[in-house]
Design an enzyme around this catalytic site. Structure first.
Site, PDB file in Angstrom:
ATOM      1  N   GLU A  65       0.838  -1.234   0.016  1.00 18.23           N
ATOM      2  CA  GLU A  65       0.056   0.051  -0.023  1.00 18.23           C
ATOM      3  C   GLU A  65       0.998   1.151  -0.066  1.00 18.23           C
ATOM      4  O   GLU A  65       1.785   1.314   0.650  1.00 18.23           O
ATOM      5  CB  GLU A  65      -0.973   0.161   1.211  1.00 18.23           C
ATOM      6  CG  GLU A  65      -1.965  -1.089   1.289  1.00 18.23           C
ATOM      7  CD  GLU A  65      -2.718  -0.767   2.473  1.00 18.23           C
ATOM      8  OE1 GLU A  65      -3.575  -0.173   2.423  1.00 18.23           O
ATOM      9  OE2 GLU A  65      -2.477  -1.613   3.612  1.00 18.23           O
ATOM     10  N   HIS A  86      -6.084 -11.325   5.137  1.00 20.06           N
ATOM     11  CA  HIS A  86      -6.121 -11.072   3.655  1.00 20.06           C
ATOM     12  C   HIS A  86      -5.043 -12.053   2.795  1.00 20.06           C
ATOM     13  O   HIS A  86      -5.226 -12.840   1.948  1.00 20.06           O
ATOM     14  CB  HIS A  86      -5.842  -9.639   3.199  1.00 20.06           C
ATOM     15  CG  HIS A  86      -7.046  -8.618   3.497  1.00 20.06           C
ATOM     16  ND1 HIS A  86      -8.165  -8.972   3.809  1.00 20.06           N
ATOM     17  CD2 HIS A  86      -6.802  -7.427   3.893  1.00 20.06           C
ATOM     18  CE1 HIS A  86      -8.666  -7.922   4.289  1.00 20.06           C
ATOM     19  NE2 HIS A  86      -7.946  -6.838   4.404  1.00 20.06           N
ATOM     20  N   ASP A 102      -3.777  -6.823  10.736  1.00 19.45           N
ATOM     21  CA  ASP A 102      -4.812  -6.066   9.930  1.00 19.45           C
ATOM     22  C   ASP A 102      -4.725  -6.736   8.756  1.00 19.45           C
ATOM     23  O   ASP A 102      -5.765  -7.060   8.060  1.00 19.45           O
ATOM     24  CB  ASP A 102      -3.983  -4.644   9.779  1.00 19.45           C
ATOM     25  CG  ASP A 102      -5.102  -3.880   8.943  1.00 19.45           C
ATOM     26  OD1 ASP A 102      -6.298  -3.800   9.250  1.00 19.45           O
ATOM     27  OD2 ASP A 102      -4.493  -2.846   8.099  1.00 19.45           O
TER      28      ASP A 102
HETATM   29  C1  BG6 Z   1      -8.157  -3.316   5.146  1.00 19.43           C
HETATM   30  C2  BG6 Z   1      -7.156  -2.894   6.078  1.00 19.43           C
HETATM   31  O1  BG6 Z   1      -9.045  -4.681   5.513  1.00 19.43           O
HETATM   32  O2  BG6 Z   1      -7.648  -3.565   3.859  1.00 19.43           O
HETATM   33  C3  BG6 Z   1      -6.575  -1.617   5.724  1.00 19.43           C
HETATM   34  O3  BG6 Z   1      -7.794  -2.833   7.165  1.00 19.43           O
HETATM   35  C4  BG6 Z   1      -6.075  -1.773   4.229  1.00 19.43           C
HETATM   36  O4  BG6 Z   1      -5.570  -1.091   6.627  1.00 19.43           O
HETATM   37  C5  BG6 Z   1      -7.218  -2.250   3.474  1.00 19.43           C
HETATM   38  O5  BG6 Z   1      -5.800  -0.444   4.034  1.00 19.43           O
HETATM   39  C6  BG6 Z   1      -6.713  -2.598   2.090  1.00 19.43           C
HETATM   40  O6  BG6 Z   1      -7.585  -2.815   1.163  1.00 19.43           O
HETATM   41  P1  BG6 Z   1      -7.513  -3.063  -0.353  1.00 19.43           P
HETATM   42  O7  BG6 Z   1      -8.793  -3.467  -0.867  1.00 19.43           O
HETATM   43  O8  BG6 Z   1      -7.559  -1.240  -0.676  1.00 19.43           O
HETATM   44  O9  BG6 Z   1      -6.515  -3.545  -0.938  1.00 19.43           O
END
Ligand code: BG6
Length: 517
Positions: free
Chosen positions: A243, A267, A262
């Site tokens: 990110e 994920h 997190d």
């Molecule tokens: C969320 C986290 O589950 O996923 C965040 O709590 C993170 O910290 C986000 O930024 C990232 O999601 P995506 O879909 O933008 O990759």
């Protein structure tokens, strides 16, 4: 599948709908969003419901009631939804579609500290007026600390019919499910007191992403890859979820979470499961979820010094991301200046089963990395050092299958090819597939698919209780080890770098390099 589901229990319903071969979902439903005026509802849920409406995928009779402490009229709530959709929907407001969507929106003021009796009365009126039979979907878009009290209040107010009786109820909860294994069990126990597991939808929004769903299609709808996905042909696998954003305005939550809780516990481990699982015998939700659970249960536990050798955490300091100066994590608003929260994690792990024995998996995720890019790369073994790969100074690049989750969705296969000409010179080329150029239209947002599946009663893309707890179980020794020494230094990286140098050493120690997504 239970009989009381709101719509026909067909796991491929969405695909039929998308292909225009199935009638739209016909069963009426009342969607009740606790935290209806919050950020999640504003940014994700209401825009997703609106896009489903645009595609004709919402049931023809539906009520969407936001619930919260605020005092608002239905019209205020419609305006709140409109601003959310204007800012965050993948498609703009359509002047014809908007009024019919807005007519489905309602607001109910209620606090879970008090009784939900007045909410019940309001929902009864809304549902009666719209001819809804009382089947409800409760979405808990509230902080995790409110999961248990909300579920208990729903029970106390006699909103929930457990089991298969009508009217039917479903509950949707967001991650994080707990802060550790124990608190996850407490939440799951409280939910199980009130709902049967088949009524529970635990969201991991990564599972709703098109590219993530495509992992199973790539693996099991093509005969080229599956025979290679094992220790005989695969050298190692990398999962990077990067990110560019920092912690933003979520320090309150993130300070007590950190990157491992997190992102990795949910994920990244879910992505790993999809890449590593055995072929399921059917597309039935529980068959797929059983296979994913097997992967989690096959992860080699890390204990004590294994944690030090196999994990790296990091924290971003001030730096530049995409040319812009950004502050360090400890300088972010709401963050403790002496914070020990990690904003980056890299891990090496092993899956102790027949298929993956001896194949290292490397995972990394972090905030304030050089760009937003998520990718799984499957690195095949080198060809033998003979023929074209004989010269130690100019070794051929091994084949890599890169599955790009976002933002440039697609996948690529790196292969070696002869450069045209009289000499035999080999050059690495890419066979590349981009969703954008192949399929044109923008992919549905993860929440569109996930909300549709909840309405359709399909649990495939949701986390079952045992999966959530198995993931916590694997993560716990890492958290415990990190917490055990509050003086250990946490490596840092300048914002805009790919994590601390220790993360490079972790993979280099195994003779590999991170692949930049
Ligand atoms: C969320 C986290 O589950 O996923 C965040 O709590 C993170 O910290 C986000 O930024 C990232 O999601 P995506 O879909 O933008 O990759």
């Amino acid at each position: 599948m239970p009989e009381h589901v709101l719509t026909p229990p067909d796991p491929s319903l969405y695909d039929q709908l998308a292909a225009g071969t199935a009638p739209p979902i016909a069963e009426p439903v009342s969607v009740v969003i606790f935290g209806g005026a919050g950020d999640l509802a504003h940014r994700k849920l209401l825009p997703a419901l609106y896009n489903l409406h645009l595609d004709g995928l919402l049931p023809p009779r539906v009520a969407i009631t936001g619930v919260g402490r605020k005092s608002m009229t239905d019209d205020d709530y419609r305006e709140f939804a409109r601003t959310g959709i204007e800012s965050f929907s993948r498609r703009p407001i359509d002047s014809h579609a908007w009024p019919t969507f807005a007519a489905n929106l309602f607001w109910a003021s209620a606090s879970i500290d008090g009784s939900l009796a007045s909410l019940g009365a309001r929902l009864d009126v809304v549902e009666h007026e719209r001819g809804l039979p009382g089947d409800r979907l409760y979405y808990l878009a509230v902080p995790p600390s409110l999961f248990v009290p909300t579920v208990q209040q729903l029970d106390r107010a006699r909103f929930i019919v457990k089991g298969t009786a009508r009217p039917a109820a479903r509950i949707v909860v967001e991650k994080p499910i707990g802060h550790d294994l124990e608190s996850a069990r407490t939440i799951n126990d409280a939910i199980a007191q009130v709902f049967d597991e088949h009524q529970v939808y635990r969201i991991d929004h990564y599972l709703g992403k098109e590219t993530v769903q495509n992992i199973l299609v790539l693996r099991f709808a093509n005969s080229i890859f599956e025979p290679l996905f094992n220790q005989k042909y695969i050298d190692h696998v990398q999962v990077t979820v990067a990110e560019a954003e920092g912690v933003g305005n979520r320090a309150g939550y993130y300070e007590s979470a950190g990157a491992l809780r997190d992102m990795v516990q949910n994920h990244l481990l879910q992505l790993l499961c999809l890449v590593a699982m055995e072929p399921p015998r059917s597309l039935d939700a529980d068959v797929i979820r059983d296979e994913k659970l097997e992967v989690l249960q096959s992860l080699r536990p890390l204990h004590g010094e294994d944690v030090d050798a196999s994990t790296v955490r990091g924290r971003y300091e001030a730096g530049f991301v995409m040319g812009q100066p950004v502050p360090g994590y400890r300088e972010e608003s709401g963050v403790d200046p002496a914070s020990r929260t990690e904003t980056f994690v890299a891990l090496r792990l092993w899956i102790d089963n027949w298929r993956w024995a001896g194949v290292p998996f490397f995972l990394r995720t972090g905030k304030r990395l050089p760009k937003r890019a998520s990718e799984i790369s499957v690195h095949l073994k080198e060809v033998p050092p003979i023929l074209f790969n004989r010269n130690p100074g100019t070794r051929l690049d091994p084949n890599i299958l890169s599955i790009r989750i976002q933002p440039d969705e697609g996948f690529a296969l790196g292969i070696s090819s002869k450069i045209p000409g009289p000499r035999v010179r080999v050059y690495p080329v890419q066979m590349d597939f981009h969703y954008g150029s192949t399929f044109g239209a923008s992919s549905p947002e993860a929440y569109e698919r996930l909300l549709l599946d909840v309405m359709a009663g399909d649990q495939t893309l949701f986390m079952r209780r045992d999966q959530v707890e198995a993931a916590w179980q694997w993560v716990m020794p890492i958290l415990d080890r990190w917490a055990s020494d509050s003086t250990a230094s946490i490596p840092t990286y300048a914002a805009g770098e790919w994590g601390p140098p220790e993360a490079d050493q972790l993979i280099r120690a195994m003779g590999r390099e991170w692949k930049a997504p």
